[in-house]
Design a protein around this motif. Sequence first.
Motif, PDB file in Angstrom:
ATOM      1  N   SER A 334       0.836  -1.197   0.000  1.00 51.73           N
ATOM      2  CA  SER A 334       0.000   0.000   0.000  1.00 51.73           C
ATOM      3  C   SER A 334       0.867   1.242   0.000  1.00 51.73           C
ATOM      4  CB  SER A 334      -0.874  -0.026   1.258  1.00 51.73           C
ATOM      5  OG  SER A 334      -1.495   1.215   1.442  1.00 51.73           O
ATOM      6  N   GLU A 335       0.354   2.324  -0.543  1.00 52.47           N
ATOM      7  CA  GLU A 335       1.050   3.613  -0.483  1.00 52.47           C
ATOM      8  C   GLU A 335       0.204   4.573   0.351  1.00 52.47           C
ATOM      9  OE1 GLU A 335       3.896   4.500  -2.751  1.00 52.47           O
ATOM     10  OE2 GLU A 335       4.041   6.292  -1.529  1.00 52.47           O
ATOM     11  N   GLY A 336      -1.043   4.683  -0.006  1.00 54.86           N
ATOM     12  CA  GLY A 336      -1.922   5.649   0.677  1.00 54.86           C
ATOM     13  C   GLY A 336      -2.603   5.075   1.899  1.00 54.86           C
ATOM     14  N   THR A 338      -5.136   2.776   2.049  1.00 54.57           N
ATOM     15  CA  THR A 338      -6.505   2.277   1.981  1.00 54.57           C
ATOM     16  C   THR A 338      -6.558   0.748   1.851  1.00 54.57           C
ATOM     17  OG1 THR A 338      -6.526   2.630  -0.399  1.00 54.57           O
ATOM     18  CG2 THR A 338      -7.417   4.400   0.946  1.00 54.57           C
ATOM     19  N   THR A 339      -5.528   0.145   1.283  1.00 53.44           N
ATOM     20  CA  THR A 339      -5.545  -1.310   1.094  1.00 53.44           C
ATOM     21  C   THR A 339      -5.511  -2.053   2.427  1.00 53.44           C
ATOM     22  OG1 THR A 339      -4.452  -0.951  -1.009  1.00 53.44           O
ATOM     23  CG2 THR A 339      -4.398  -3.178  -0.175  1.00 53.44           C
ATOM     24  N   THR A 382      -1.247  -0.424  -7.086  1.00 60.23           N
ATOM     25  CA  THR A 382      -0.351   0.012  -8.177  1.00 60.23           C
ATOM     26  C   THR A 382      -0.224   1.528  -8.160  1.00 60.23           C
ATOM     27  OG1 THR A 382      -0.967  -1.852  -9.552  1.00 60.23           O
ATOM     28  CG2 THR A 382      -0.090   0.059 -10.702  1.00 60.23           C
ATOM     29  N   TYR A 383       0.972   2.000  -8.457  1.00 58.47           N
ATOM     30  CA  TYR A 383       1.212   3.467  -8.500  1.00 58.47           C
ATOM     31  C   TYR A 383       1.965   3.849  -9.745  1.00 58.47           C
ATOM     32  CZ  TYR A 383      -0.994   4.658  -4.237  1.00 58.47           C
ATOM     33  OH  TYR A 383      -1.963   4.898  -3.314  1.00 58.47           O
ATOM     34  N   GLY A 384       1.930   5.148 -10.038  1.00 58.58           N
ATOM     35  CA  GLY A 384       2.727   5.690 -11.154  1.00 58.58           C
ATOM     36  C   GLY A 384       2.432   4.955 -12.442  1.00 58.58           C
ATOM     37  N   THR A 421      -2.258   1.387 -16.912  1.00 59.57           N
ATOM     38  CA  THR A 421      -1.523   0.329 -16.207  1.00 59.57           C
ATOM     39  C   THR A 421      -2.379  -0.161 -15.037  1.00 59.57           C
ATOM     40  OG1 THR A 421      -0.483   2.091 -14.963  1.00 59.57           O
ATOM     41  CG2 THR A 421       0.790   1.144 -16.778  1.00 59.57           C
ATOM     42  N   CYS A 423      -3.864  -1.960 -12.266  1.00 55.05           N
ATOM     43  CA  CYS A 423      -3.426  -3.062 -11.393  1.00 55.05           C
ATOM     44  C   CYS A 423      -2.181  -3.777 -11.933  1.00 55.05           C
ATOM     45  CB  CYS A 423      -4.557  -4.058 -11.177  1.00 55.05           C
ATOM     46  SG  CYS A 423      -5.866  -3.386 -10.156  1.00 55.05           S
ATOM     47  N   ASP A 727       3.175  12.372 -10.263  1.00 55.85           N
ATOM     48  CA  ASP A 727       1.879  12.110  -9.651  1.00 55.85           C
ATOM     49  C   ASP A 727       0.883  12.302 -10.790  1.00 55.85           C
ATOM     50  OD1 ASP A 727      -0.159  11.637  -7.985  1.00 55.85           O
ATOM     51  OD2 ASP A 727       0.083  13.424  -6.740  1.00 55.85           O
TER      52      ASP A 727
HETATM   53  C1  LIG Z   1      -0.731   9.075  -7.562  1.00 58.93           C
HETATM   54  C2  LIG Z   1      -1.497   7.827  -7.861  1.00 58.93           C
HETATM   55  C3  LIG Z   1      -1.075   7.000  -8.900  1.00 58.93           C
HETATM   56  C4  LIG Z   1      -1.785   5.839  -9.201  1.00 58.93           C
HETATM   57  N1  LIG Z   1      -1.361   5.056 -10.236  1.00 58.93           N
HETATM   58  C5  LIG Z   1      -2.085   3.953 -10.560  1.00 58.93           C
HETATM   59  C6  LIG Z   1      -1.727   3.129 -11.678  1.00 58.93           C
HETATM   60  O1  LIG Z   1      -0.739   3.368 -12.369  1.00 58.93           O
HETATM   61  N2  LIG Z   1      -2.482   2.031 -11.946  1.00 58.93           N
HETATM   62  C7  LIG Z   1      -3.578   1.704 -11.199  1.00 58.93           C
HETATM   63  O2  LIG Z   1      -4.239   0.702 -11.500  1.00 58.93           O
HETATM   64  N3  LIG Z   1      -3.935   2.466 -10.134  1.00 58.93           N
HETATM   65  C8  LIG Z   1      -3.238   3.571  -9.804  1.00 58.93           C
HETATM   66  N4  LIG Z   1      -3.612   4.348  -8.736  1.00 58.93           N
HETATM   67  C9  LIG Z   1      -4.772   3.964  -7.921  1.00 58.93           C
HETATM   68  C10 LIG Z   1      -4.339   3.205  -6.659  1.00 58.93           C
HETATM   69  O3  LIG Z   1      -3.612   2.056  -6.962  1.00 58.93           O
HETATM   70  C11 LIG Z   1      -5.590   2.782  -5.895  1.00 58.93           C
HETATM   71  O4  LIG Z   1      -6.298   3.954  -5.517  1.00 58.93           O
HETATM   72  C12 LIG Z   1      -5.294   1.928  -4.703  1.00 58.93           C
HETATM   73  O5  LIG Z   1      -6.515   1.424  -4.183  1.00 58.93           O
HETATM   74  C13 LIG Z   1      -4.572   2.714  -3.615  1.00 58.93           C
HETATM   75  O6  LIG Z   1      -4.243   1.870  -2.542  1.00 58.93           O
HETATM   76  P1  LIG Z   1      -3.457   2.418  -1.258  1.00 58.93           P
HETATM   77  O7  LIG Z   1      -4.261   3.568  -0.702  1.00 58.93           O
HETATM   78  O8  LIG Z   1      -3.415   1.271  -0.298  1.00 58.93           O
HETATM   79  O9  LIG Z   1      -2.101   2.821  -1.686  1.00 58.93           O
HETATM   80  C14 LIG Z   1      -2.929   5.493  -8.439  1.00 58.93           C
HETATM   81  C15 LIG Z   1      -3.330   6.319  -7.391  1.00 58.93           C
HETATM   82  C16 LIG Z   1      -2.636   7.484  -7.111  1.00 58.93           C
HETATM   83  C17 LIG Z   1      -3.114   8.358  -5.973  1.00 58.93           C
END
Ligand SMILES: Cc1cc2nc3c(=O)[nH]c(=O)nc-3n(C[C@H](O)[C@H](O)[C@H](O)COP(=O)(O)O)c2cc1C
Length: 729
Positions: A334-336, A338-339, A382-384, A421, A423, A727
């Motif tokens: 997780s980054e934010g 919520t997971t 997933t991020y970025g 991208t 998931c 971002d």
């Molecule tokens: C800055 C940012 C980048 C993200 N990039 C992606 C991505 O590349 N692919 C995707 O499927 N979701 C992406 N997401 C959505 C997150 O993966 C999703 O909201 C996830 O449930 C966040 O989980 P967390 O709060 O545990 O980190 C992104 C969200 C943010 C805020």
Amino acid sequence: MFRVLHRYAGLIGALVLISIALTGAILAVFPALEADSRATTLDAGHLVSAVSANVPGAEQITVDDNGRMVAVRFGANGFEQIRVDGATGEALGPVETNATELWFEDLHRSLFMGDTGHWIVIGATAAMILLCVSGYVLAARRMGGWSQLFARDRSGGAGGWHLKIARIAGFGIILSSLTGLWMAAATMGWVPEPAPNPAYPTNVSTGTAADPATLTELTAIDGSTIRAITLPRTDVPGMAYMVETDAGAGYIDPVTGEMLSWDARDGWSKAMDVIHLLHTGQGMAWVGLVLGLASLMVPVLSGTGVLVWLAGRITGTRKFSPAPKAEVIVLVGSEGGTTWRFANAFGAAMQDAGKTVHVAAMSAFAPNRYTQARQIVAFAATYGEGDAPSGADGFMDRLNAAKPLTAPLSVLGFGDSSYPTYCAYGDLVRDTAAAKGWTIGPKGNVNRQSERDFTDWAVAFGQSIGVDLSAVATYLEDRPTTALTLQSARMYGEDAQAPTAILRFALPRVSLLDRLLGRGFAGLRAGDLLNILPEGSKSPRAYSLASGTRDGFLEICVRKQPGGLCSTQLCTLTVGETVTAYATRNASFHPVRDTAPLLLVGAGAGIGALAGFARENTAKRPLHLYFGIRSNQGGYPYDQEFADWQQDGHMTASTLAVSRGTPARYVQDALEADADRVAQLITSGARIMVCGGRDMAAGVRKALDHILESHGLAVDLLKSEGRYVEDVF
Ligand SMILES: Cc1cc2nc3c(=O)[nH]c(=O)nc-3n(C[C@H](O)[C@H](O)[C@H](O)COP(=O)(O)O)c2cc1C
């Protein structure tokens, strides 16, 4: 086991530890205050001669670890101790005992409780060592292995500070504690005293004693190595000088100046000297000060440790099993944050179905500890551009290095389907594990924290192992949300069909506990996320913050999307109305705190976070902004602030690209037009932060790759060095 050890050793011993550590830190300062700069340059013979002349009747000369020289004689009032100037042998006056130092020493060694206190201190010191060692094991696990122990940690709040300080101060605390225990053992007579012990000579001359300044063996001794010299009594014939130096101890004939016997200091005794020095700093004041600083961190670590423990209790985190005992291992990437909510709900439902469950971050992946595991489940966000979240740091390396377990690995991806991208990191984990030979369990993806997607997967997973998980959604604890009141709204770009609003909400009251724990609306920075729950939906929408808690308000920049539920509600909100929201950290998109120039690139609503970085740039580091908008007719977001910030130094320069202006250009075109300046900034170490839509980000990467090609640099390289962050939404 290490967690329990760490928690209870810490809680029980905290007060005693704080007292020992603080008094230790204070005592460490005394050697520096007391160090005597008048170290002698005389040899032992001339020193004895000078001291005897200045302090008639002197029977002994001693030098303590800090170089203070004292002559002892028997006077009318019993023994007298007189400070002596080592350089001249002159008397400086009676020795005054430092009552404050003695008071602190007594508290430090025995808490004013004599032998009982001594034992308590020994026990607490041992607990301190256990605490540090268990702490290092936990830190290594959290960071993803010993090799990552000092890797950059992006977590904030009490837990983040606890880890950051402990990783460094722990070594000093362990050293102080171990040497302290050793010295206590020596005091108790549990380790042999290694003092040199020469045989008393039987053949001392009985003639008239010569002037010590003429005695060959005495004058051969360097005065600065002396620890003690006992002078022969003039009224008792046949007595010798007893000399103790750094090298050993011996007897010298007062008539002939011959060395009658000598016992060299052995390795054991030198080792004891080093242990004494390391614990007290006496003889090397800077060592004391460094160790004292480490000791000062003990109260800070106790405080942050208690807060971490309290946070776990207050948020009601369910008690899961340690990894080696669990049948089901749930790993969270997780980054934010919520997971975690889904992982905890899943873990709780499995636990109530009779399974032993372990829940941990993916960064703590340790397959060799999963000895009872029947199922391994990874919840991976997933991020970025399809990258791993920070909570999965190091996971892939260890997955690649590990032998597959017999327990199947199931991956539930968390993402947002508006990203190409979608998931992708979850897919990568699944594909890599399959290629390594792991058995893959039920797969699934959760779009925008959809409870339905989560329940569908959980039910299918439960069926695969014969467990009914149809009620899993009832385990989802809702995040505490807050009603935020709109203070002001500014609209731009309505003429160009790109309505963009800058919305400023009043900062809600932040409780002391949230402040201490660094959660909720406490300690937010520009770039963090404000998650808004639109009316009629349970799915939050994340907006980058353009302000931090310190600014006293919460500001976001919203582009109205055609048919967008949340953005439409926000753009029609009027001052005084409220929205339901909660905040999450986005530590990977904060400017690194250094002095390197910042190159900020963004477009549309992406300007919010970038404007926030300029607002918080009170250190006035060089900050260059490239910003794209559709039209600047009637102004554009932050136009007035940019002018002010450039005046007061918060911003060095801003360059605007207007896609429906003259000339019509995108932000990447503006970068290309300024190629020389951009290249010069990046080659001189600038950090690049990009915020905005996906297409814009792809265009910026392409433009920068083109600009940097002739300089042997590329965006991917900058990314791998942590100098390029995006971002993208
Ligand atoms: C800055 C940012 C980048 C993200 N990039 C992606 C991505 O590349 N692919 C995707 O499927 N979701 C992406 N997401 C959505 C997150 O993966 C999703 O909201 C996830 O449930 C966040 O989980 P967390 O709060 O545990 O980190 C992104 C969200 C943010 C805020």
